[in-house]
Motif scaffolding. Structure first.
Motif, PDB file in Angstrom:
ATOM      1  N   SER A 120      41.839  40.783  42.162  1.00  0.00           N
ATOM      2  CA  SER A 120      40.933  39.673  41.911  1.00  0.00           C
ATOM      3  C   SER A 120      41.581  38.323  42.188  1.00  0.00           C
ATOM      4  O   SER A 120      40.883  37.348  42.478  1.00  0.00           O
ATOM      5  N   HIS A 121      42.908  38.252  42.142  1.00  0.00           N
ATOM      6  CA  HIS A 121      43.594  36.992  42.445  1.00  0.00           C
ATOM      7  C   HIS A 121      43.540  36.656  43.933  1.00  0.00           C
ATOM      8  O   HIS A 121      43.775  35.516  44.322  1.00  0.00           O
ATOM      9  N   ASN A 175      40.404  46.110  46.743  1.00  0.00           N
ATOM     10  CA  ASN A 175      40.145  44.711  46.437  1.00  0.00           C
ATOM     11  C   ASN A 175      39.272  44.574  45.195  1.00  0.00           C
ATOM     12  O   ASN A 175      39.328  43.553  44.493  1.00  0.00           O
ATOM     13  N   THR A 176      38.453  45.597  44.945  1.00  0.00           N
ATOM     14  CA  THR A 176      37.521  45.617  43.819  1.00  0.00           C
ATOM     15  C   THR A 176      37.534  47.003  43.199  1.00  0.00           C
ATOM     16  O   THR A 176      38.137  47.942  43.729  1.00  0.00           O
ATOM     17  N   GLN A 206      31.924  48.058  42.454  1.00  0.00           N
ATOM     18  CA  GLN A 206      31.742  46.736  43.063  1.00  0.00           C
ATOM     19  C   GLN A 206      31.782  46.843  44.582  1.00  0.00           C
ATOM     20  O   GLN A 206      31.003  46.181  45.287  1.00  0.00           O
ATOM     21  N   HIS A 214      40.809  38.140  46.092  1.00  0.00           N
ATOM     22  CA  HIS A 214      39.426  38.216  46.576  1.00  0.00           C
ATOM     23  C   HIS A 214      38.390  37.732  45.570  1.00  0.00           C
ATOM     24  O   HIS A 214      37.194  37.737  45.885  1.00  0.00           O
ATOM     25  N   GLY A 215      38.817  37.329  44.382  1.00  0.00           N
ATOM     26  CA  GLY A 215      37.873  36.871  43.374  1.00  0.00           C
ATOM     27  C   GLY A 215      37.429  37.997  42.467  1.00  0.00           C
ATOM     28  O   GLY A 215      37.601  39.181  42.776  1.00  0.00           O
ATOM     29  N   PRO A 216      36.826  37.663  41.311  1.00  0.00           N
ATOM     30  CA  PRO A 216      36.495  38.678  40.309  1.00  0.00           C
ATOM     31  C   PRO A 216      35.465  39.700  40.750  1.00  0.00           C
ATOM     32  O   PRO A 216      35.439  40.824  40.232  1.00  0.00           O
ATOM     33  N   GLU A 217      34.605  39.344  41.709  1.00  0.00           N
ATOM     34  CA  GLU A 217      33.593  40.283  42.202  1.00  0.00           C
ATOM     35  C   GLU A 217      33.826  40.677  43.660  1.00  0.00           C
ATOM     36  O   GLU A 217      33.003  41.370  44.255  1.00  0.00           O
ATOM     37  N   GLY A 218      34.946  40.214  44.237  1.00  0.00           N
ATOM     38  CA  GLY A 218      35.287  40.601  45.600  1.00  0.00           C
ATOM     39  C   GLY A 218      34.918  39.592  46.661  1.00  0.00           C
ATOM     40  O   GLY A 218      35.409  39.676  47.790  1.00  0.00           O
TER      41      GLY A 218
END
Length: 303
Positions: free
Chosen positions: A77-78, A37-38, A42, A80-84
């Motif tokens: 990142s799409h 996921n990251t 991270q 879980h987001g850019p930082e998870g």
């Protein structure tokens, strides 16, 4: 039950770690981190931050940065987001990783807690495959390996054939299934029957303002992905379902079969029954409402 979660936090990983912290029958003795996921660094930062929020002093051993045969990894990142952690981008870097790399840490812990240790792998299986390569007795030393991965009898989620964790390192997954410890596979066959909706997160936050509120907040990004891309109102309790399977196998319908993984071509990452490999237990069905209720009950007990 002594438990290590091999993880790539990740929103659903955060939920699973919170559940493990709250469940009285589980003793979390370590986290090992992996790409997925990251990026792995991270994953480690997020794991240490989660443990800090949970008030747990548990080692975090950093592991593989990319799949076997690859130099780098592109995170999800799409999803879980850019930082998870969804829309949360400022995540404190608290504490330090354990001095021992993940695969070595897993080998050492399996030796120390022979037949008692359960590893729940909720990311790509690279660290597990590396541990198997380091120690020929690793598989027999483990009490059990529980894997969140695969889509044996249902379609995948990153392609028509493949589930994300297996797809992210199909060669490592194939190595694990060729020489598995005592293994339970909890894949999309079960986890898509454990949908957690926005109303569930709101109820969780009411009972657990700190951790439940945190999970509610980071889940908004995840729930948008499920609604807009998957077309489902709610997210599967993927990783939490695997952690629950460590101690509540009676909630699952298990079938025994060997497995193999397609390692190249247009079906790469597909997880298929294969009688030529040693048998593992595959979760074909689950009491989804019971899993949702158990998750909520335990996590709601956190501050």
């Amino acid at each position: 039950m002594k438990l290590i979660i091999d993880t790539d936090p990740g929103i659903d990983d955060a939920m699973a770690i919170a559940y493990a912290a709250a469940a009285p029958e589980l003793e979390l003795v370590g986290l090992t981190t992996v790409f997925g996921n990251t990026h792995t660094h991270q994953s480690s930062r997020n794991a240490r931050y989660l443990l800090h929020r949970l008030g747990l002093s548990v080692p975090v051993a950093q592991g593989a940065r990319a799949a076997w045969g690859k130099a780098e990894h592109n995170p999800s990142s799409h999803v879980h987001g850019p930082e998870g952690f969804g829309d949360l981008v400022e995540i404190p870097d608290i504490g330090e990783n354990h001095a021992t790399p993940a695969a070595e840490f897993l080998v050492q812990m399996a030796q120390e807690h022979r037949d008692e240790l359960v590893i729940c792998a909720v990311g790509p299986l690279t660290n597990i495959a590396d541990a198997l390569g380091l120690d020929p007795e690793f598989a027999s030393n483990l009490g059990r390996l529980v894997i969140m991965g695969g889509a044996v009898f249902v379609p995948g989620n990153v392609s028509a054939h493949a589930e994300a964790n297996i797809h992210n390192d199909p060669r490592a997954a194939q190595a694990v299934f060729q020489n598995p410890p005592k293994t339970v596979l909890v894949g999309l066959d079960a986890t898509m029957k454990t949908l957690y909706q926005s109303s569930d997160f709101e109820a969780l936050a009411q009972h657990s303002p700190d951790m439940g509120g945190f999970l509610r907040d980071i889940s908004e990004f995840y729930l948008r992905f499920y609604k807009e891309v998957v077309g489902v109102d709610g997210c599967g309790l993927h990783d939490s379902t695997a952690v629950i399977a460590c101690s509540h196998t009676h909630m699952f319908d298990l079938v025994e079969t060997g497995l193999s993984v397609v390692t190249d071509g247009d079906r790469v990452g597909a997880t298929l029954p294969d009688a030529s490999n040693p048998p593992v237990q595959v979760c074909r069905d689950v009491d989804g409402p019971a899993v949702v209720e158990l998750f909520t009950r335990h996590v709601a007990s956190l501050p």
